[in-house]
Motif scaffolding. Structure first.
Motif, PDB file in Angstrom:
ATOM      1  N   LEU A  28       0.826  -1.207   0.000  1.00 50.76           N
ATOM      2  CA  LEU A  28       0.000   0.000   0.000  1.00 50.76           C
ATOM      3  C   LEU A  28       0.866   1.265   0.000  1.00 50.76           C
ATOM      4  CD1 LEU A  28      -2.759  -1.126   2.514  1.00 50.76           C
ATOM      5  CD2 LEU A  28      -2.983  -0.870   0.043  1.00 50.76           C
ATOM      6  N   ARG A  29       2.025   1.195   0.675  1.00 44.07           N
ATOM      7  CA  ARG A  29       2.922   2.350   0.685  1.00 44.07           C
ATOM      8  C   ARG A  29       3.452   2.619  -0.712  1.00 44.07           C
ATOM      9  NH1 ARG A  29       8.367   2.142   4.042  1.00 44.07           N
ATOM     10  NH2 ARG A  29       8.478   0.282   2.772  1.00 44.07           N
ATOM     11  N   GLU A  30       3.709   1.542  -1.486  1.00 43.86           N
ATOM     12  CA  GLU A  30       4.180   1.712  -2.864  1.00 43.86           C
ATOM     13  C   GLU A  30       3.160   2.436  -3.722  1.00 43.86           C
ATOM     14  OE1 GLU A  30       5.120  -2.158  -4.256  1.00 43.86           O
ATOM     15  OE2 GLU A  30       6.931  -2.322  -3.022  1.00 43.86           O
ATOM     16  N   GLN A  31       1.904   2.376  -3.329  1.00 46.61           N
ATOM     17  CA  GLN A  31       0.837   3.071  -4.053  1.00 46.61           C
ATOM     18  C   GLN A  31       0.685   4.518  -3.575  1.00 46.61           C
ATOM     19  OE1 GLN A  31      -2.716   0.743  -3.671  1.00 46.61           O
ATOM     20  NE2 GLN A  31      -1.812  -1.036  -4.648  1.00 46.61           N
ATOM     21  N   ASN A  32       1.633   4.982  -2.777  1.00 49.96           N
ATOM     22  CA  ASN A  32       1.683   6.357  -2.263  1.00 49.96           C
ATOM     23  C   ASN A  32       0.487   6.718  -1.391  1.00 49.96           C
ATOM     24  OD1 ASN A  32       4.174   6.967  -3.468  1.00 49.96           O
ATOM     25  ND2 ASN A  32       3.163   7.396  -5.413  1.00 49.96           N
ATOM     26  N   LEU A  33       0.005   5.756  -0.612  1.00 53.88           N
ATOM     27  CA  LEU A  33      -1.063   6.028   0.338  1.00 53.88           C
ATOM     28  C   LEU A  33      -0.454   6.585   1.625  1.00 53.88           C
ATOM     29  CD1 LEU A  33      -3.293   2.864  -0.065  1.00 53.88           C
ATOM     30  CD2 LEU A  33      -3.725   5.140  -0.937  1.00 53.88           C
ATOM     31  N   SER A  34      -1.183   7.429   2.311  1.00 51.91           N
ATOM     32  CA  SER A  34      -0.709   7.983   3.574  1.00 51.91           C
ATOM     33  C   SER A  34      -0.788   6.922   4.667  1.00 51.91           C
ATOM     34  CB  SER A  34      -1.561   9.191   3.973  1.00 51.91           C
ATOM     35  OG  SER A  34      -2.859   8.771   4.336  1.00 51.91           O
ATOM     36  N   LEU A  35      -0.108   7.180   5.784  1.00 57.27           N
ATOM     37  CA  LEU A  35      -0.162   6.246   6.915  1.00 57.27           C
ATOM     38  C   LEU A  35      -1.593   6.069   7.399  1.00 57.27           C
ATOM     39  CD1 LEU A  35       2.967   7.347   8.951  1.00 57.27           C
ATOM     40  CD2 LEU A  35       2.688   5.288   7.578  1.00 57.27           C
ATOM     41  N   ARG A  36      -2.371   7.127   7.401  1.00 50.76           N
ATOM     42  CA  ARG A  36      -3.775   7.037   7.826  1.00 50.76           C
ATOM     43  C   ARG A  36      -4.585   6.161   6.882  1.00 50.76           C
ATOM     44  NH1 ARG A  36      -5.106  13.242   9.670  1.00 50.76           N
ATOM     45  NH2 ARG A  36      -3.756  13.204  11.500  1.00 50.76           N
ATOM     46  N   ASP A  37      -4.334   6.290   5.591  1.00 59.55           N
ATOM     47  CA  ASP A  37      -5.050   5.454   4.619  1.00 59.55           C
ATOM     48  C   ASP A  37      -4.669   3.987   4.756  1.00 59.55           C
ATOM     49  OD1 ASP A  37      -6.350   7.664   3.583  1.00 59.55           O
ATOM     50  OD2 ASP A  37      -4.880   7.972   1.977  1.00 59.55           O
ATOM     51  N   ILE A  38      -3.375   3.732   4.988  1.00 61.97           N
ATOM     52  CA  ILE A  38      -2.925   2.350   5.170  1.00 61.97           C
ATOM     53  C   ILE A  38      -3.549   1.770   6.436  1.00 61.97           C
ATOM     54  CG2 ILE A  38      -0.924   0.875   5.623  1.00 61.97           C
ATOM     55  CD1 ILE A  38       0.710   2.853   3.889  1.00 61.97           C
ATOM     56  N   ALA A  39      -3.560   2.549   7.524  1.00 61.67           N
ATOM     57  CA  ALA A  39      -4.143   2.084   8.787  1.00 61.67           C
ATOM     58  C   ALA A  39      -5.629   1.771   8.619  1.00 61.67           C
ATOM     59  CB  ALA A  39      -3.939   3.125   9.880  1.00 61.67           C
ATOM     60  N   ALA A  40      -6.309   2.509   7.775  1.00 60.74           N
ATOM     61  CA  ALA A  40      -7.735   2.276   7.563  1.00 60.74           C
ATOM     62  C   ALA A  40      -7.993   0.979   6.793  1.00 60.74           C
ATOM     63  CB  ALA A  40      -8.353   3.459   6.811  1.00 60.74           C
TER      64      ALA A  40
END
Length: 78
Positions: A28-40
Motif C-alpha cells: 500500500l505504501r508503494e501506491q503512495n497512500l498515507s499512513l492514515r489510509d494504510i491504517a484504515a
C-alpha cells in the motif's frame, strides 16, 4: 522524572499484526497512500484488539521493521 535511566523498550507486547498484513502495508505504501489510509485498510488479526485497525504510528513501526529486515533500495528521481 523518575529515577530510571533505561529507555522504554521499543515494543511493549507481542506483535498483533499477522503476516498478510505485514506484506500488505509495504504494498500500500508503494501506491503512495498515507499512513492514515494504510491504517484504515489494515486489520489487526491477533490479540485483544483483533478486528480493529492499527494506529498510523503502529503502521509506521511496521514499515520501519519491514525496511530494516529487507535490503535497502533507494531510488532518487529528479
Amino acid at each position: 522524572m523518575t529515577g530510571s535511566t533505561c529507555p522504554a523498550p521499543p515494543c511493549r507486547g507481542r506483535r498483533r499484526v499477522g503476516g498478510a498484513t505485514l506484506s500488505m502495508a509495504p504494498h500500500l505504501r508503494e501506491q503512495n497512500l498515507s499512513l492514515r489510509d494504510i491504517a484504515a485498510r489494515v486489520v489487526i488479526t491477533k490479540g485483544r484488539k483483533k478486528g480493529r485497525h492499527p494506529s498510523p504510528a503502529t503502521v509506521l513501526r511496521m514499515l520501519r521493521e519491514h525496511d530494516g529486515a529487507a535490503p535497502a533500495s533507494i531510488s532518487v528521481t529528479g
